[in-house]
Design a protein around this motif. Structure first.
Motif, PDB file in Angstrom:
ATOM      1  N   ALA A  65       0.829  -1.203   0.000  1.00  0.00           N
ATOM      2  CA  ALA A  65       0.000   0.000   0.000  1.00  0.00           C
ATOM      3  C   ALA A  65       0.865   1.255   0.000  1.00  0.00           C
ATOM      4  N   ILE A  66       1.949   1.231   0.758  1.00  0.00           N
ATOM      5  CA  ILE A  66       2.867   2.378   0.785  1.00  0.00           C
ATOM      6  C   ILE A  66       3.503   2.587  -0.582  1.00  0.00           C
ATOM      7  N   GLU A  67       3.945   1.496  -1.211  1.00  0.00           N
ATOM      8  CA  GLU A  67       4.548   1.605  -2.540  1.00  0.00           C
ATOM      9  C   GLU A  67       3.558   2.213  -3.533  1.00  0.00           C
ATOM     10  N   TYR A  68       2.306   1.802  -3.434  1.00  0.00           N
ATOM     11  CA  TYR A  68       1.293   2.355  -4.341  1.00  0.00           C
ATOM     12  C   TYR A  68       1.141   3.861  -4.126  1.00  0.00           C
ATOM     13  N   VAL A  69       1.017   4.289  -2.875  1.00  0.00           N
ATOM     14  CA  VAL A  69       0.808   5.712  -2.591  1.00  0.00           C
ATOM     15  C   VAL A  69       2.027   6.526  -3.018  1.00  0.00           C
ATOM     16  N   LYS A  70       3.220   5.984  -2.848  1.00  0.00           N
ATOM     17  CA  LYS A  70       4.422   6.677  -3.317  1.00  0.00           C
ATOM     18  C   LYS A  70       4.378   6.874  -4.827  1.00  0.00           C
ATOM     19  N   ARG A  71       3.928   5.842  -5.530  1.00  0.00           N
ATOM     20  CA  ARG A  71       3.827   5.938  -6.986  1.00  0.00           C
ATOM     21  C   ARG A  71       2.766   6.960  -7.407  1.00  0.00           C
ATOM     22  N   LEU A  72       1.618   6.914  -6.726  1.00  0.00           N
ATOM     23  CA  LEU A  72       0.544   7.867  -7.028  1.00  0.00           C
ATOM     24  C   LEU A  72       1.004   9.290  -6.749  1.00  0.00           C
ATOM     25  N   TYR A  73       1.731   9.475  -5.657  1.00  0.00           N
ATOM     26  CA  TYR A  73       2.235  10.815  -5.302  1.00  0.00           C
ATOM     27  C   TYR A  73       3.226  11.320  -6.353  1.00  0.00           C
ATOM     28  N   ASN A  74       4.182  10.476  -6.708  1.00  0.00           N
ATOM     29  CA  ASN A  74       5.235  10.908  -7.632  1.00  0.00           C
ATOM     30  C   ASN A  74       4.725  11.128  -9.049  1.00  0.00           C
ATOM     31  N   GLU A  75       3.771  10.324  -9.493  1.00  0.00           N
ATOM     32  CA  GLU A  75       3.337  10.386 -10.888  1.00  0.00           C
ATOM     33  C   GLU A  75       2.094  11.239 -11.118  1.00  0.00           C
ATOM     34  N   ALA A  76       1.264  11.429 -10.081  1.00  0.00           N
ATOM     35  CA  ALA A  76      -0.027  12.077 -10.334  1.00  0.00           C
ATOM     36  C   ALA A  76      -0.380  13.217  -9.378  1.00  0.00           C
ATOM     37  N   MET A  77       0.447  13.442  -8.350  1.00  0.00           N
ATOM     38  CA  MET A  77       0.110  14.482  -7.374  1.00  0.00           C
ATOM     39  C   MET A  77       1.229  15.509  -7.243  1.00  0.00           C
ATOM     40  N   GLU A  78       0.995  16.506  -6.401  1.00  0.00           N
ATOM     41  CA  GLU A  78       1.970  17.559  -6.149  1.00  0.00           C
ATOM     42  C   GLU A  78       2.244  17.674  -4.655  1.00  0.00           C
ATOM     43  N   PRO A  79       3.379  18.238  -4.259  1.00  0.00           N
ATOM     44  CA  PRO A  79       3.790  18.279  -2.844  1.00  0.00           C
ATOM     45  C   PRO A  79       2.811  18.974  -1.899  1.00  0.00           C
ATOM     46  N   GLU A  80       1.936  19.815  -2.419  1.00  0.00           N
ATOM     47  CA  GLU A  80       1.014  20.543  -1.532  1.00  0.00           C
ATOM     48  C   GLU A  80       0.153  19.608  -0.685  1.00  0.00           C
ATOM     49  N   VAL A  81      -0.078  18.373  -1.142  1.00  0.00           N
ATOM     50  CA  VAL A  81      -0.938  17.451  -0.394  1.00  0.00           C
ATOM     51  C   VAL A  81      -0.348  17.072   0.957  1.00  0.00           C
ATOM     52  N   LEU A  82       0.970  17.303   1.134  1.00  0.00           N
ATOM     53  CA  LEU A  82       1.621  16.956   2.391  1.00  0.00           C
ATOM     54  C   LEU A  82       1.292  17.937   3.512  1.00  0.00           C
ATOM     55  N   SER A  83       0.653  19.040   3.179  1.00  0.00           N
ATOM     56  CA  SER A  83       0.309  20.031   4.208  1.00  0.00           C
ATOM     57  C   SER A  83      -1.165  20.440   4.145  1.00  0.00           C
ATOM     58  N   TRP A  84      -1.985  19.641   3.525  1.00  0.00           N
ATOM     59  CA  TRP A  84      -3.410  19.975   3.388  1.00  0.00           C
ATOM     60  C   TRP A  84      -4.159  19.852   4.710  1.00  0.00           C
ATOM     61  N   ASP A  85      -5.245  20.658   4.810  1.00  0.00           N
ATOM     62  CA  ASP A  85      -6.230  20.462   5.872  1.00  0.00           C
ATOM     63  C   ASP A  85      -7.492  19.874   5.244  1.00  0.00           C
ATOM     64  N   ASP A  86      -8.563  19.757   6.036  1.00  0.00           N
ATOM     65  CA  ASP A  86      -9.751  19.080   5.523  1.00  0.00           C
ATOM     66  C   ASP A  86     -10.499  19.868   4.448  1.00  0.00           C
ATOM     67  N   ALA A  87     -10.210  21.145   4.302  1.00  0.00           N
ATOM     68  CA  ALA A  87     -10.884  21.947   3.282  1.00  0.00           C
ATOM     69  C   ALA A  87     -10.071  22.057   1.999  1.00  0.00           C
ATOM     70  N   SER A  88      -8.823  21.649   2.061  1.00  0.00           N
ATOM     71  CA  SER A  88      -7.923  21.861   0.916  1.00  0.00           C
ATOM     72  C   SER A  88      -8.371  21.116  -0.334  1.00  0.00           C
ATOM     73  N   ASN A  89      -8.790  19.842  -0.181  1.00  0.00           N
ATOM     74  CA  ASN A  89      -9.175  19.091  -1.376  1.00  0.00           C
ATOM     75  C   ASN A  89     -10.446  19.659  -2.005  1.00  0.00           C
ATOM     76  N   ASN A  90     -11.346  20.214  -1.172  1.00  0.00           N
ATOM     77  CA  ASN A  90     -12.539  20.872  -1.718  1.00  0.00           C
ATOM     78  C   ASN A  90     -12.157  22.038  -2.619  1.00  0.00           C
ATOM     79  N   ARG A  91     -11.291  22.902  -2.084  1.00  0.00           N
ATOM     80  CA  ARG A  91     -10.852  24.061  -2.861  1.00  0.00           C
ATOM     81  C   ARG A  91     -10.102  23.626  -4.113  1.00  0.00           C
TER      82      ARG A  91
END
Length: 477
Positions: free
Chosen positions: A282-308
């Motif tokens: 599961a960790i390997e999958y999330v690392k892959r998803l983070y590196n290939e499809a996401m951006e670093p901002e998700v490491l500091s999000w709060d509960d409203a961040s994904n809505n915005r």
């Protein structure tokens, strides 16, 4: 009909009321059974032990000083004395973020009072205030009768809650079985300590326009999300899953772990299982998803961040209830037309999702246990229940499997895929029992921190070992 004072005293004793019927029906049945003089009132009285409730014959006569005329009036109306005296049930509930839901709850309370002559008073608190209020009521042994309890709260207060097995049995006979996650919230040892009332889904939500532009459909599996997310990130529209110390991170990373067969603690509530091959996958999958499809901002999000993130037009996919969509809809934002919903993606070990549930419990020290149970059954009567679920605009879905195809999902065609979420739902910490230790694991954000450590460069082995030590520390106390 001739009814002696002694016979009336006997009919008042609650212990002999037949289970499964309403207070009003039970009273009427008793009165009806005595018509025609077929019952010996003196003999009937002998079967009822007033002293068991601390009520002597002399005290009964004193407190009945209104005389036989007043009692005869009650009997003529076939209304139980407890109802004739306008009893009041107090209910503590949360302040719903859909105002129409609270308004409908109050309307149902007014209907209940009209039908039973039992008054019900509602008090609402913000969710953050509930824990302290409940603790204070337990400490003093006074407070509200009826409680609307979130997630595992019925289990945390199980020893102070009345047995609700009779209510659950009555309603499941009427509507069929509850979803399995209901037991995770309200079944303690060998009995129910609360009646599950409604649940909220945690679906995937996506910008259909962005998926169409890269020739992808909404992801049925987590692997599908990596493939599509990589394409959309290249066009400036990444995926967004919080990997931070926030509730939405727990709600999303939990289903990913379950989809790979990983769990923090086993169902025995003792064996810590976080350090496993399944967790590493599961960790390997999330690392892959983070590196290939996401951006670093998700490491500091709060509960409203994904809505915005999604309604701003930047994001392509998030996991979240409908709040962001309703915000965009209320503000008449053009992006509203592009936002859709789907079931949480599946993994090698199946499809899983977080479910948010609220259950109705009654304090053991309440003096109104039976009337409070009557309100619960009234609230969950088909007519009242439908009205409430519709008023909550699909945030609060039925807990009965037979109601999966409820009309509420048709108030907006985009909600249709969400209706099956109950089949795959679990509470935080599943499959471990939701006791105080399990909740401490959740509240300390151990799972999101473990994933964040691995993304930050810590080896999977070290990240899992850290999480294992933290969870064992909690479970050893």
């Amino acid at each position: 009909m001739a009814l002696t004072l002694r016979g009336l005293a006997g009919t008042m004793h609650r212990r002999h009321l037949a289970p499964g019927s309403s207070l009003l029906d039970r009273w009427r049945a008793q009165v009806k059974s005595r018509k025609g003089g077929s019952s010996d009132m003196a003999t009937a009285h002998a079967r009822y032990d007033l002293r068991a409730d601390g009520l002597t014959r002399r005290r009964f006569l004193q407190t009945s000083a209104g005389g036989l005329a007043g009692l005869a009036g009650i009997v003529a109306l076939q209304v139980p004395p407890s109802l004739a005296q306008q009893r009041e049930v107090s209910m503590l509930s949360w302040a719903h973020f859909v105002p129409q839901a609270d308004q409908k709850l109050h309307e149902i309370g007014a209907r209940f009072e009209k039908a039973t002559k039992i008054k019900i008073r509602f008090d609402h608190l913000q969710e953050a205030q509930m824990a302290a209020k409940l603790a204070a009521e337990v400490q003093t042994g006074t407070g509200h009768d009826l409680l609307m309890l979130r997630m595992h709260l019925p289990l945390l207060h199980a020893t102070n809650l009345a047995d609700m097995s009779d209510v659950v049995e009555t309603l499941t006979k009427q509507y069929g079985p509850l979803y399995e996650f209901c037991e995770e919230a309200a079944y303690y040892k060998d009995h129910w300590v609360a009646m599950p009332a409604y649940h909220g889904a945690f679906p995937g939500s996506y910008n259909k326009k962005y998926f169409d532009e890269v020739g992808e459909k909404p992801p049925d599996t987590w692997e599908d999300l990596v493939r599509a997310g990589k394409k959309m990130k290249a066009k400036g529209h990444p995926v967004g899953i919080p990997i931070s110390q926030t509730n939405d991170a727990v709600s999303t990373l939990g289903p990913i772990m379950w989809a790979f067969g990983a769990k923090a603690v086993d169902k025995d509530g003792k064996t810590v299982t976080i350090n496993s091959e399944e967790t590493s996958e599961a960790i390997e999958y999330v690392k892959r998803l983070y590196n290939e499809a996401m951006e670093p901002e998700v490491l500091s999000w709060d509960d409203a961040s994904n809505n915005r993130f999604l309604i701003s037009g930047k994001g392509s996919w998030i996991a979240n209830p409908q709040s962001h969509y309703l915000t965009a809809k209320t503000r008449n934002m053009p992006i509203t037309q592009d936002i859709y919903f789907q079931l949480m993606p599946a993994g090698p070990k199946g499809r899983h999702t977080t479910t948010f549930i609220r259950s109705m419990g009654i304090w053991k020290f309440s003096k109104n246990i039976e009337p409070a149970k009557e309100f619960i059954k009234f609230f969950l009567n088909q007519e009242q229940y439908n009205d409430y679920v519709n008023a909550a605009q699909a945030f609060d879905a039925p807990v009965f499997k037979s109601m999966e195809d409820h009309p509420v999902w048709k108030i907006d065609p985009k909600y249709e895929p969400i209706k099956e979420s109950g089949r795959y739902g679990h509470l935080y910490g599943w499959p471990a029992p939701g006791d105080e230790r399990s909740q401490q694991v959740t509240n300390n954000f151990i799972i999101p921190i473990m994933f964040a450590k691995a993304i930050g460069g810590t080896s999977n082995k070290e990240a899992m070992a850290w999480a294992e030590a933290e969870i064992k520390r909690i479970y050893s106390t």
